[in-house]
Design an enzyme around this catalytic site. Structure first.
Site, PDB file in Angstrom:
ATOM      1  N   ASP A 395      13.571 -59.405   1.183  1.00 44.43           N
ATOM      2  CA  ASP A 395      13.968 -60.312   0.105  1.00 44.43           C
ATOM      3  C   ASP A 395      14.788 -59.504  -0.914  1.00 44.43           C
ATOM      4  O   ASP A 395      15.195 -58.371  -0.649  1.00 44.43           O
ATOM      5  CB  ASP A 395      12.727 -60.945  -0.514  1.00 44.43           C
ATOM      6  N   ASP A 509      19.996 -68.091   0.441  1.00 42.12           N
ATOM      7  CA  ASP A 509      18.990 -68.740  -0.393  1.00 42.12           C
ATOM      8  C   ASP A 509      19.641 -69.160  -1.710  1.00 42.12           C
ATOM      9  O   ASP A 509      20.798 -68.827  -1.990  1.00 42.12           O
ATOM     10  CB  ASP A 509      17.860 -67.734  -0.639  1.00 42.12           C
ATOM     11  N   GLU A 512      21.681 -74.266  -3.632  1.00 44.75           N
ATOM     12  CA  GLU A 512      21.779 -75.705  -3.939  1.00 44.75           C
ATOM     13  C   GLU A 512      23.046 -76.081  -4.717  1.00 44.75           C
ATOM     14  O   GLU A 512      23.457 -77.241  -4.600  1.00 44.75           O
ATOM     15  CB  GLU A 512      20.535 -76.153  -4.713  1.00 44.75           C
ATOM     16  N   ARG A 591      18.616 -72.336   2.924  1.00 46.07           N
ATOM     17  CA  ARG A 591      17.657 -73.197   2.229  1.00 46.07           C
ATOM     18  C   ARG A 591      18.232 -74.591   2.016  1.00 46.07           C
ATOM     19  O   ARG A 591      17.577 -75.583   2.294  1.00 46.07           O
ATOM     20  CB  ARG A 591      17.233 -72.583   0.901  1.00 46.07           C
ATOM     21  N   ASP A 607       9.896 -72.782  -0.624  1.00 47.95           N
ATOM     22  CA  ASP A 607       8.881 -71.946  -1.264  1.00 47.95           C
ATOM     23  C   ASP A 607       7.545 -72.668  -1.354  1.00 47.95           C
ATOM     24  O   ASP A 607       7.108 -73.121  -2.426  1.00 47.95           O
ATOM     25  CB  ASP A 607       9.353 -71.525  -2.658  1.00 47.95           C
ATOM     26  N   HIS A 665       6.132 -65.251   5.610  1.00 50.40           N
ATOM     27  CA  HIS A 665       6.851 -64.832   4.400  1.00 50.40           C
ATOM     28  C   HIS A 665       5.929 -64.956   3.203  1.00 50.40           C
ATOM     29  O   HIS A 665       5.228 -65.950   3.043  1.00 50.40           O
ATOM     30  CB  HIS A 665       8.095 -65.698   4.217  1.00 50.40           C
TER      31      HIS A 665
END
Length: 925
Positions: A395, A509, A512, A591, A607, A665
């Protein structure tokens, strides 16, 4: 409700099919609409492609209705002034107030269409009557809630559009001849000719204008838009249609059951960074639904629109689409079975990519390893315990101050060596990239921003300056992936980083896109894009909430139009870059997603938290994304947020072994949750589950081949295989892997059993071969902590393989074929095999394909397409489940063979050594 420009009769250009007067139409009264029937339109871009017709009769209808008002006109003189929606011609009292017609009380509650859908407003009678709508307070609720019968609803004669003229054309279109409107920039098939023998009928109602699409075979109404007023304004489009049943699926991304609730349930679509929760717009936008009709037939509906929208379901059953831009561009898919509907949908948006082989292995990741040495220790521990692992991830903590395309040379100084070590052990490495590019580094010190600014590839604000937001590295700019120049810049950054750290895949990630500010560091302007007349029920209440300004400028349009496409566009750029860098099949996990995403990336369910509820809801999430064309899907095993328990992690690892994409994860500063972190008993249970997954690799890989070629699901809802069994329609605590393997996991704490539903037929315990015959019933199954229940459907041939610690090693092991005979002794199955990583092996004919059939006590292997890869694999053993009588002898290619037969009717033939590239037969007497 909203203001809009009225259009004149001179602007009408309409061509199409049969026209019905209102009194000639059928099933248009809401109280009389047959809920079992279907509907359909014709598109601007495509009507029906030859390929789609061949594959099941895709109906593309009413594509490219921009300014639908251009086609229809209100029954009033034209005006150049903006105004509210048309007022019905009804009586008024002497003081001028509106008199509610008696017909309002005659509308059943289920058929009341909301006239005041704005959120956060307590609607009064005066407010409702100001819109000339019916007002009846629902006795069971204190206020008109988001999920309840609307108090304010349209009158039966509320005015809509009138169809003035119609003319036949070869294709049939509804278009605006004067003005171009925004359309979603994804590739869809271009149709050259209309369907010669359609399996549907399309009728038009003149006044009020409506479309009725029916299934020709049964007369089922699939679409009926006459049940509520139609609106078409610049920033407000609304269309309602009846549904033939209450069984509706899809409409992602939301946390919900697989079968949607139609009891006044509104689903908002606008990509948003938020941990999964109910009744909230989440990371992706997928305006597609699958509807199963009462007779088991199915159809689908796809609204190709990327603007913010609400999709309202109500128990009529009916659905209402409310969008704040774009056009009505929609498709109806006639199936007639659920699997065919999905295949037809994917013929339009694109079938999923064939994944690189190691994508189907076990992945480990966490935010908070904090050093490359700690990451490396985890990998070594997994090897020491012999637990399979194909991929190690990092990450954002691997980065230097969270800067993309960098790594921390202090704490992660050995990262390049770790990746090389992974490669030496046939393992792979994936790292995260967020789209926020720091714009606050000293000039000349950070090439990604300096070069991006020079090339002009960042999103700009409404003044034309680079928009500044904030993400993990601090103040950031956002790449504009709608700009082709950005793709080249992105590739060069990835290539440069790959030369330092030879990663194998990329995890994108926060796309959006996510922003720690609302809009930008400077806020957003007060204009119609930031504050549209109608705002869907977005978390945060505004379009800019935790993302960039809606008025921000991008290459192809304003962010207002293409916000929900950001993840798709980044995935396309990343997939393209990896193709060039690795010359292998790209591995990308994103994502945020949008229709056609499966062509470029997989997805994980965001998440989640280490809770039993999150374990259970991962199944409907996985099933939904399979019908949305993104089969490489899974949830964070053991949960991301919060600390797991040993029992939860064991049960989640067992379920996660059957996710198409299987990744554990964990979040920063939480309890370790790698399989090695637990007691010997738990560690062993997890290891056995992962080994079971690895043994199924040949079967799983073949399923992805069929997804890539034919649009099949990998994780499959039971209703797809049993569409005539209504008991399967709501099942989302079990699922099928492909068509044949039934997975029944434990989803609650403290349980050593699980109740599973078995559709009618013969089923076998996958591991023992013990059989059970179901009449279509729930069965109590023993489920000790070290077991997940897996059953094999009759009539199947499943290729399995001796598992090892990586798929590279496993894929060279001999095959074990498992045959589950039907009651009459029949079975079939197949195997797709290639080198696992070369691009486009199927398209280049670089693959082997073997088909297995069993009948009359004889199994036949037929090589339908051969390749040298098949020569490296042998069939070592074959087990036949359901052999009713012990055989006297078994022959393989007419030669006697070694076999065993058990009392539970399992026949196993051993020591075969059959080369996969040659046909063979196995017979028993």
């Amino acid at each position: 409700m909203v203001s809009y420009k009225r259009l004149t009769p001179e602007e009408v250009h309409f061509s199409g099919a049969a026209l019905l007067d209102p009194d000639e139409s059928t099933d248009t009264d809401p109280k009389e609409v047959n809920p079992e029937l279907p509907l359909l339109p014709q598109t601007r871009r495509c009507s029906v492609t030859g390929a789609l017709l061949t594959l099941g009769g895709l109906i593309v209808v009413l594509s490219g209705i921009w300014l639908l008002g251009t086609i229809f006109w209100l029954q009033k003189p034209p005006s150049t002034e903006p105004h509210r929606p048309p007022l019905p011609a009804v009586a008024r009292s002497p003081n001028g107030t509106w008199l509610q017609p008696e017909s309002c009380s005659q509308i059943p509650e289920a058929w009341r269409f909301d006239c005041y859908p704005e959120r956060g407003v307590v609607v009064t009678e005066e407010m409702c009557h100001a819109r000339n709508c019916c007002f009846i307070q629902h006795s069971q609720s204190k206020s008109p809630g988001r999920n309840g019968v609307p108090w304010c609803f349209y009158t039966p004669d509320y005015p809509s559009y009138e169809l003035v003229s119609i003319s036949d054309t070869e294709m049939g279109k509804i278009t605006d001849p004067a003005e171009k409107r925004y359309e979603v920039p994804i590739d869809v098939p271009v149709v050259q000719k209309k369907a010669s023998n359609p399996s549907y009928t399309v009728d038009f109602i003149k006044d009020p204008f409506g479309l009725i699409v029916k299934r020709a075979q049964t007369g089922t109404v699939l679409l009926n838009t006459s049940i509520a007023p139609l609106f078409y304004a610049d920033q407000f489009l609304q269309m309602s249609t009846s549904l033939p049943s209450r069984f509706i699926y899809g409409l992602g991304e939301h946390r919900s059951n697989f079968l949607h609730d139609i009891q006044w349930n509104t689903l908002t679509m606008w990509a948003r960074d938020v941990p999964p929760m109910e009744l909230t717009n989440l990371y992706g936008v997928h305006p597609f639904y699958l509807s199963v009709e009462s007779d088991g037939m199915a159809h689908g509906f796809f609204m190709l629109n990327s603007n913010a929208m609400d999709v309202a379901l109500q128990p009529a059953p009916a659905i209402t689409w409310r969008m704040i831009g774009g056009i009505f561009d929609f498709y109806v898919f006639l199936g007639p079975d659920p699997s065919s509907v999905i295949a037809q949908y994917l013929d339009v948006v694109g079938k999923p990519a064939m994944p690189i082989y190691w994508a189907l292995g076990y992945h480990l990741c966490r935010w908070g390893y904090k050093s490359s040495e700690k990451t490396w220790d985890v990998v070594k521990e997994m090897r020491n315990y012999g637990i399979p692992q194909d991929v190690q991830w990092n990450d954002i903590d691997y980065m230097d101050h969270a800067l993309d395309f960098t790594y921390d040379t202090m704490n992660f100084s050995t990262l390049p060596d770790l990746v090389k070590d992974l490669h030496r052990h046939y393992q792979h490495y994936v790292m995260i990239l967020d789209p926020g590019i720091s714009n606050s580094q000293p000039s000349g010190s950070y090439w990604p921003f300096d070069e991006g600014k020079k090339r002009g590839i960042f999103i700009n604000d409404s003044n034309g300056e680079i928009l500044t937001g904030k993400v993990w590295p601090g103040l950031t700019a956002f790449p504009d992936f709608s700009n082709p120049d950005t793709h080249e810049w992105w590739y060069q950054n990835l290539k440069s980083f790959h030369e330092k750290v030879p990663f194998d895949g990329v995890w994108i990630d926060m796309n959006e896109p996510s922003n720690f500010f609302d809009g930008s560091i400077n806020g957003c302007p007060d204009n119609e894009l930031e504050n549209p007349p109608y705002t869907p029920g977005i978390l945060g209440g505004t379009l800019k909430a935790k993302t960039v300004c809606a008025s921000a400028r991008q290459k192809i349009s304003t962010h207002y139009n293409i916000h929900s496409l950001y993840g798709l566009m980044e995935a396309k750029a990343t997939e393209s870059a990896l193709r060039k860098i690795t010359d292998k099949r790209p591995f990308v996990i994103s994502r945020s997603t949008f229709p056609s995403q499966g062509r470029y990336s997989g997805h994980w369910l965001g998440d989640n938290r280490s809770q039993w509820k999150d374990l259970a809801t991962s199944i409907p999430g996985m099933l939904t994304f399979n019908i949305l064309g993104i089969p490489l899907i899974g949830a964070d095993i053991c949960g991301f947020g919060g600390s797991t328990t040993e029992e939860l992690c064991v049960r989640w690892t067992q379920l996660g072994a059957f996710y198409p994409f299987s990744r554990n994860h964990n979040s920063i500063d939480e309890q370790d949750q790698e399989p090695t972190a637990f007691s010997p008993a738990a560690r062993t249970a997890m290891k056995e589950a992962i080994l079971l997954r690895y043994s199924l690799f040949p079967y799983l890989y073949t399923l992805f081949h069929h997804a890539h070629i034919s649009g099949h699901t990998v994780a499959t809802p039971l209703l797809f295989q049993f569409p005539n069994d209504e008991k399967t329609y709501g099942i989302d605590k079990q699922f099928l892997l492909g068509k044949s393997l039934l997975v029944t996991p434990v989803l609650e704490a403290g349980r050593d059993y699980v109740v599973g539903y078995f559709p009618k037929g013969l089923w076998y315990d996958f591991q023992t071969g013990d059989s059970l015959i179901s009449s279509g019933e729930e069965i109590n199954l023993q489920a000790p902590t070290d077991k997940i229940n897996l059953h094999l459907r009759e009539g199947s041939v499943i290729p399995t393989q001796r598992p090892n610690t990586t798929l590279w090693v496993s894929s060279g092991q001999p095959l074990h074929l498992i045959v589950s005979l039907s009651e009459d002794g029949v079975a079939k199955g197949d195997l797709y095999w290639d080198d696992g990583e070369i691009l486009d092996t199927y398209e280049k004919n670089q693959y082997a394909y073997i088909y297995f059939t069993v009948e009359q006590n004889t199994m036949t292997s037929e090589v339908l397409h051969n390749h040298e890869e098949a020569t490296y694999i042998t069939v070592e053993t074959v087990s036949f489940y359901g052999v009713k009588n012990g055989p006297e002898n078994v022959t393989v290619n007419s030669q006697e063979a070694t076999f065993t037969y058990r009392n539970n009717q399992v026949l196993t033939v051993t020591d075969l050594g059959l080369n996969l590239s040659h046909n063979f037969t196995i017979s028993w007497m």
